[in-house]
Write a protein that holds these residues in place. Structure first.
Motif, mmCIF file in Angstrom:
data_model
loop_
_atom_site.group_PDB
_atom_site.id
_atom_site.type_symbol
_atom_site.label_atom_id
_atom_site.label_comp_id
_atom_site.label_asym_id
_atom_site.label_seq_id
_atom_site.Cartn_x
_atom_site.Cartn_y
_atom_site.Cartn_z
ATOM 1 N N GLN A 23 103.166 -75.603 -84.824
ATOM 2 C CA GLN A 23 103.668 -75.107 -86.113
ATOM 3 C C GLN A 23 102.802 -75.596 -87.270
ATOM 4 O O GLN A 23 102.583 -74.869 -88.242
ATOM 5 C CB GLN A 23 105.112 -75.576 -86.310
ATOM 6 C CG GLN A 23 105.773 -75.047 -87.570
ATOM 7 C CD GLN A 23 107.221 -75.509 -87.681
ATOM 8 O OE1 GLN A 23 107.619 -76.517 -87.094
ATOM 9 N NE2 GLN A 23 108.018 -74.772 -88.431
ATOM 10 N N LYS A 24 102.288 -76.831 -87.176
ATOM 11 C CA LYS A 24 101.517 -77.422 -88.270
ATOM 12 C C LYS A 24 100.120 -77.844 -87.838
ATOM 13 O O LYS A 24 99.425 -78.525 -88.597
ATOM 14 C CB LYS A 24 102.267 -78.622 -88.844
ATOM 15 C CG LYS A 24 103.615 -78.270 -89.457
ATOM 16 C CD LYS A 24 104.309 -79.491 -90.019
ATOM 17 C CE LYS A 24 105.664 -79.118 -90.641
ATOM 18 N NZ LYS A 24 106.357 -80.316 -91.186
ATOM 19 N N ARG A 25 99.720 -77.472 -86.628
ATOM 20 C CA ARG A 25 98.390 -77.846 -86.139
ATOM 21 C C ARG A 25 97.904 -76.802 -85.161
ATOM 22 O O ARG A 25 98.712 -76.031 -84.611
ATOM 23 C CB ARG A 25 98.439 -79.223 -85.457
ATOM 24 C CG ARG A 25 99.429 -79.263 -84.306
ATOM 25 C CD ARG A 25 99.280 -80.511 -83.462
ATOM 26 N NE ARG A 25 99.892 -81.696 -84.023
ATOM 27 C CZ ARG A 25 101.139 -82.093 -83.789
ATOM 28 N NH1 ARG A 25 101.942 -81.347 -83.045
ATOM 29 N NH2 ARG A 25 101.606 -83.212 -84.300
ATOM 30 N N SER A 26 96.615 -76.741 -84.928
ATOM 31 C CA SER A 26 96.070 -75.837 -83.918
ATOM 32 C C SER A 26 96.281 -76.433 -82.535
ATOM 33 O O SER A 26 96.536 -77.634 -82.378
ATOM 34 C CB SER A 26 94.584 -75.604 -84.166
ATOM 35 O OG SER A 26 93.861 -76.804 -84.016
ATOM 36 N N ASN A 61 95.481 -72.942 -88.394
ATOM 37 C CA ASN A 61 96.049 -74.278 -88.635
ATOM 38 C C ASN A 61 95.023 -75.370 -88.331
ATOM 39 O O ASN A 61 95.314 -76.328 -87.611
ATOM 40 C CB ASN A 61 97.287 -74.486 -87.750
ATOM 41 C CG ASN A 61 98.572 -74.129 -88.455
ATOM 42 O OD1 ASN A 61 98.574 -73.804 -89.641
ATOM 43 N ND2 ASN A 61 99.672 -74.149 -87.734
ATOM 44 N N SER A 62 93.848 -75.243 -88.890
ATOM 45 C CA SER A 62 92.726 -76.053 -88.426
ATOM 46 C C SER A 62 92.489 -77.343 -89.204
ATOM 47 O O SER A 62 91.589 -78.110 -88.854
ATOM 48 C CB SER A 62 91.449 -75.213 -88.455
ATOM 49 O OG SER A 62 91.197 -74.726 -89.762
ATOM 50 N N VAL A 63 93.257 -77.636 -90.246
ATOM 51 C CA VAL A 63 92.963 -78.799 -91.094
ATOM 52 C C VAL A 63 93.010 -80.100 -90.302
ATOM 53 O O VAL A 63 92.082 -80.923 -90.365
ATOM 54 C CB VAL A 63 93.931 -78.854 -92.294
ATOM 55 C CG1 VAL A 63 93.748 -80.164 -93.059
ATOM 56 C CG2 VAL A 63 93.688 -77.678 -93.231
ATOM 57 N N SER A 64 94.072 -80.329 -89.541
ATOM 58 C CA SER A 64 94.176 -81.591 -88.796
ATOM 59 C C SER A 64 93.109 -81.682 -87.709
ATOM 60 O O SER A 64 92.609 -82.776 -87.411
ATOM 61 C CB SER A 64 95.574 -81.743 -88.185
ATOM 62 O OG SER A 64 95.828 -80.750 -87.217
ATOM 63 N N LEU A 65 92.735 -80.543 -87.127
ATOM 64 C CA LEU A 65 91.663 -80.543 -86.129
ATOM 65 C C LEU A 65 90.337 -80.915 -86.776
ATOM 66 O O LEU A 65 89.585 -81.742 -86.253
ATOM 67 C CB LEU A 65 91.570 -79.171 -85.462
ATOM 68 C CG LEU A 65 90.464 -79.004 -84.413
ATOM 69 C CD1 LEU A 65 90.665 -79.974 -83.265
ATOM 70 C CD2 LEU A 65 90.419 -77.572 -83.910
#
Length: 416
Positions: A23-26, A61-65
């Motif tokens: 939901q919040k990450r890839s 959702n690529s920011v955390s990755l």
């Protein structure tokens, strides 16, 4: 030879079947085994094989990755090669998102050419395995292949979820069917009479770069559905049999099963391999603190604090706080991204919010608790056989498992 290989990792899919973990990450950023992320597996395999040029294609959702990759895989000026992110972008040639595995690679042809390598190794970002890519690429060269697929024997139960192929005695692939229906499996047996009679594609490919560039001029957005089947009989497409452990972590149920397998004494995959380490972000966390507790078959990671609790057959992630008289069974607790300060806990108390972690006297059974979740006191998450998929206010049921999403708040005395 490995200096002449570009490692291209596909990490841009939505991962709908792993919702709400995605939901919040890839999908490649989903935590694994308490302290790693799925993307760490293919990157580590590349580094261990001596591949110096590695690119990760990202989109959703690529920011955390991106943050994880930039914080973890830093190359200095004295190290050859690079690890870079190729994000989906609008260009004069294309204004669309990646439409499939092949289209994602097609949209990055300029960067692939600029890498100036003879071979391109295409990898998935959501599998767990340890493969010596040097042997894989050497097989591609020795057999004079145009395309080589990594393949593995599988049984009839999982075959409909994978690309199933058939090889001739020379190892060349003569038939390929992407996700065949059960009734279509007849005649596709490569090893009839064995427990695993079907040969499945692992979604790992080696191409000669020039051929890949030529192939991507053809229509088709996906390697498994379009380009690989269209190449049979025209190109020399070989199958490299990989006999080690391999898990495609594509669903909530499979994610849950794989993690609990890693907590078993007879685990099929061992992270403790000095010859082929799995790398991840170095966090410099304090040692775990365990007081008056019973732990059996537990994968316990860094920075945890466990007080007078009972934990069995579970994975306990980074910075997990499990408070007195709590019971955790057959569950994955992903932990937290940070420790709360005293001021933050006092403020939460005034707002009636529980602290991050598992509250006193709570019982967590057959559940996935994502990072930064707040489980109050005397909460019960029960195992119910054949529990249907559903969505609650702060929880979700998928594949019969209760999932507490990232940052969710479960008040005291809640029963799920």
């Amino acid at each position: 030879m490995m200096n002449d290989v570009l490692g291209l990792i596909l990490g841009g899919g939505k991962g709908n079947r792993l919702y709400p973990l995605t939901q919040k990450r890839s999908k490649p950023a989903v935590p694994l085994a308490g302290k790693y992320r799925l993307i760490d597996i293919p990157i580590s395999n590349c580094l261990n094989a001596g591949i110096q040029k590695i690119a990760i294609l990202t989109q959703f959702n690529s920011v955390s990755l991106h943050r994880h990759i930039s914080n973890t895989y830093r190359r200095d000026i004295f190290t050859p090669g690079w690890i870079e992110i190729l994000a989906a972008e609008q260009t004069p040639r294309s204004s669309a998102w990646y439409q499939g595995t092949a289209d994602a690679v097609r949209q990055q042809l300029v960067e692939i050419r600029n890498a100036r390598t003879k071979y391109v190794l295409i990898l998935a970002g959501d599998h767990l395995y340890q493969m010596d890519y040097q042997k894989f690429v050497q097989f591609h060269v020795d057999t004079n292949a145009d395309i080589t697929l990594a393949v593995q024997p599988v049984n009839a139960a999982v075959a409909p979820e994978l690309g199933i192929l058939k090889r001739n005695p020379d190892g060349e692939i003569v038939h390929f069917k992407e996700k065949p229906k059960t009734e279509e499996l007849s005649g596709l047996e490569s090893l009839p009479g064995t427990p695993n009679p079907f040969m499945a594609s692992m979604g790992i490919y080696v191409f000669t770069t020039e051929l890949l560039l030529d192939l991507l001029n053809s229509p088709g957005d996906d390697f498994g559905k379009d380009l690989i089947p269209a190449s049979l009989g025209i190109r020399r497409v070989m199958g490299y049999v990989f006999e080690g452990y391999w898990a495609d972590i594509g669903t909530i149920r499979r994610f849950y099963e794989v993690n609990l397998e890693l907590a078993s004494p007879s685990r099929p995959f061992d992270f403790n391999n000095p010859a082929q380490p799995i790398y991840t972000h170095p966090r410099f966390l304090p040692p775990c603190e365990v007081y008056g507790s019973t732990l059996d078959q537990v994968l316990l990671t860094d920075g945890c604090c466990i007080s007078n609790a009972t934990i069995t057959n579970s994975v306990i992630g980074l910075r997990s706080i499990i408070r007195p008289k709590a019971v955790v069974k057959d569950s994955i607790i992903m932990g937290a991204d940070y420790y709360e300060s005293r001021e933050e806990r006092e403020k939460n108390a005034q707002l009636g919010r529980p602290d991050i972690g598992i509250g006193e006297e709570s019982i967590i059974e057959s559940a996935l608790v994502d990072k930064n979740a707040r489980i109050g006191k005397k909460v019960q998450i029960n195992y119910l056989p054949n529990r249907p998929d559903s969505d609650g206010d702060c929880w979700v049921v998928r594949d019969g498992l209760v999932i507490i999403p990232k940052g969710a708040i479960i008040p005291d005395n809640t029963v799920i």
